[in-house]
Structure formats: C-alpha cells, structure tokens
Design a protein around this motif. Structure first.
Motif: not given
Ligand code: SF4
Length: 412
Positions: A85, A169, A191
């Motif tokens: 991410l 998230i 995630m």
C-alpha cells in the motif's frame, strides 16, 4: 539552489543536485520516457539485498513516524497474499511535498512500489490518493507503462485523520476512513485482511532511488547518520516558501536565515513549536532528540511583527473538528482545548486550565490524533509564553495575524 515552478505545487526547489525531483526543473512533469532516460528501468532486488541496503542508509519512513523501513519490511511475509500500500493521502493542510512528488515524478513512486512488490514476491499493489491532480497523474503514469498493469490507483477520502495509514486501510476495506485502533497493525491485517507493507509515497520513491543508485551513490549526499535527501514544505519567513528537496543533515539555519530565536513550527499540525530550531541539523533523529520531530516534513516560521496566537487558535479549532468522534477524550477534549487556545488569543486564557486539559487528553485516543494535537497546543503554550502574557495584559497585541498556516477553506 535549483528553482522549479510546478503548476500544481507552487514553488518547488532543491538544495544541491535534485534526486527525487531530478528532471522537474526541465519539464515540470517527468513522463515515462524522460523518467527512463534519467533513472533507467526499476532495479528489482531481493528482499535480503533491500533489507541490507535500507539498514546501511538508515532509511526512515517519510510519512511522519519516521519508523525504520527495514524493520517494517523484515516483519512482512513474502508471497501473493502480501499486499503493498502506497499512501498518497496527504491530509496535512500545511504539507505539499507528497502532492508535488506525485504530480511531478509519479514514475519514481511506481518504481518504488514495484521494487517493494518484487522483494516481497507479490503483485498486489495499491496506490491510495485523495488529491485529484495527484490521482490523475498516477493513473496516467500507470497507463504509460506495461509493468504497472497490476497496480490499482484508488481515490481516498479527504481529511487529516482519514489520511493516516490505518484509516486509509479501513476506508478501502470497509468504506469508513477511521483509524482502527493502535493494535490494528497493517503488517498483519491490512488491505482485505492481507499482511500489508504500507508506507508514504516518498518512502517508495526513496526505495526506487536506493535500488537504482546502490548504497554507495545513495549515501554520497546527506548526513552520515541519515544519508540521502528529504522533501520538506517550507512556509512563512523561510529561505523560499514551497516544497524543497534538501540533503539530510542540512543546518536548519540555512532554511531559516536570520531571526535565530523566532518561534518555528516543525512537523505540521501534529508538530512542535520551538525557538531552538536554528542550530539543529535536518535529520529525523536529531529533530526527534530535540523534541521536535520532522513529522509531515513541514517547517513554518511566522514573519516578524505578526501575531501567531490567533492562527494557533484557528488550527486548534480545525484539529478538534477533525476528530472522528470514536473516543471521548478526543471528541470532547479537543474542542475544550481549542476554546482554551482561543482564550489565549483573546487575552483571557489560563495556562493551568489548559495544561490540566492537555493531560486529560494525552495518550487516550485510539489513534495518534489527540497526541499530535496536544503536542501542537502544549508546545505553543510554552514557546509563545511571551505572546500569551502580552495578550493577557492588553487584550491583544495589535499585530496583524501571521497568516502562514494554511487551512481548508471551509475551516476559515
Ligand atoms: S483518537 Fe480521535 S481521531 Fe483517533 S480514532 Fe479516536 S476519536 Fe477518532
């Protein structure tokens, strides 16, 4: 100093040879062909190589906490269940460094994401962005190159707390961009419940530079304890307002010429007011040791002869409004503290009352927001003690507001 003007980021400059911002002085936005000419293809290295290199250059995260990136990477499992991410949700109103990076050199961010994904043997990569120009820049850049097929570029909710990595998230997983609590760790449950290597966009750009240049070249600039460069956002009475790439270890007096004991805000709206910035080098470790962490990379110095207290009150009110309302001390305590800060500006404030309230809020939230707000307000009370005394004596100081701390238009 190399000066660059970027259409979306205002003034952009570098001290010394730009690395992150290489090419921006010539073209403003570095497209795929120009990026390849400057940096070549991304250099994909093993996890072991990357860990060793990160440790050798003491690579620290660029999002605010300055956590050692190697420690974070080492905790990650490898394989297709792992996610990457890239957090480009720059919620700090005073900072423009991440937006500058994403609009000017998006391919460096993508390279860093690909390098991390290769090291962790995964193809699950998400780049999360709320700023529309940055989003468009990354979407366009990802379309320009076949090796970015696996990358998802997604829009996130605007907001200060909503840009914190756990909030991002939660927003992507469940549509609610709120922090999930301090025990909610992305590297185990991120995630879609996957172990997630999550960091700020600049961290990924630094990873791309590190693998591309190798340790020795990367360490040719910067401080022996923190090689390399950093992006900062400078505001107010500074060498040049805007985004600056600066070698780590640069004396802050080079960025803040004159006025050696003037109040300076370091780190942004979760940052620290201090009058002792002038003599410090710009490294994350030395600023942390001095009690003024670099945080979001914001350095702001009000102009001489201006009033800071009214701006401190306005930012405090905005910080209170940014609470997500999940935790009582944050939801009820920050508005009361904002009232205390307004009272200082009005000349009626009580340090004893404010300090008592600050202690009731400190350390009692599910995320770092109340602690950051407390740091901003408590350091203002200490650093601006003379201003508070003048306001108490005269009801105000008669000086114009400093007007260096930006807030979203809706908060003014
Ligand atoms: S501490 Fe404040 S901002 Fe953080 S989760 Fe709790 S209420 Fe929301």
């Amino acid at each position: 100093m190399t000066i660059i003007d970027n259409a979306h980021a205002g003034s952009v400059s570098s001290l010394g040879t730009p690395r992150l911002l290489a090419g921006v002085d010539q073209v403003g936005h570095v497209d795929a062909a120009h990026h390849r000419a400057l940096h070549g293809d991304p250099v994909l290295r093993s996890r072991a190589w990357l860990l060793g290199a990160m440790r050798e250059v003491n690579l620290l995260g660029r999002g605010g906490a300055a956590f050692p990136v190697a420690t974070k990477l080492e905790a990650m499992p490898t394989g297709s269940s792992t996610a990457i991410l890239v957090n480009g949700s720059e919620g700090e109103p005073a900072s423009r460094k991440d937006r500058t990076l994403m609009t000017a050199v998006p391919h460096l961010v993508i390279d860093g994401a690909l390098v991390a994904a290769h090291a962790l043997d995964t193809q699950v990569i998400t780049i999360a962005i709320h700023d529309p120009w940055s989003y468009e820049s990354l979407v366009r850049a990802a379309r320009e190159r076949p090796d970015a097929d696996a990358i998802s570029v997604v829009r996130t909710r605007d907001g200060f707390v909503g840009g914190e990595i756990r909030a991002v998230i939660n927003g992507l997983n469940a549509g609610v961009a709120r922090p999930g609590g301090r025990r909610h760790l992305p590297h185990t449950h991120g995630m879609s419940g996957r172990p997630t290597f999550a960091s700020n966009v600049e961290t990924f750009a630094q990873i791309a530079l590190l693998t591309g240049m190798g340790v020795a070249d990367y360490a040719r600039t910067g401080s022996p304890v923190e090689p390399g460069s950093s992006l900062v956002t400078l505001l107010g009475d500074v060498v040049r307002p805007g985004v600056l790439e600066v070698p780590n270890g640069t004396p802050l007096e080079m960025l803040l010429p004159g006025q050696a004991d003037a109040p300076v805000l370091i780190g942004g709206y979760h940052g620290t007011w201090t009058r002792a910035a002038h003599d410090l080098p710009l490294t994350r470790s030395s600023l942390r040791a001095a009690g003024a962490p670099l945080g979001a990379g914001v350095i702001a110095r009000p102009f001489p002869g201006t009033c800071v207290l009214s701006e401190v009150a306005a930012v405090s009110r905005w910080l209170a409004a940014e609470s997500t309302g999940q935790c009582g001390p944050c939801f009820f305590g920050l508005p009361a503290l904002a009232d205390d800060m307004q009272a200082f500006a009005d000349g009626t404030g009580s340090e004893a009352q404010a300090i008592r309230r600050l202690e009731q809020v400190r350390g009692r939230g599910a995320c770092a927001h109340p602690d950051g707000a407390v740091q901003f307000m408590s350091s203002a009370i200490t650093t601006l003690a003379d201003d508070i005394r003048v306001h108490r004596l005269h009801g105000a100081c008669g000086r114009p507001p400093s007007a260096v701390l930006p807030l979203p238009r809706s908060a003014r």
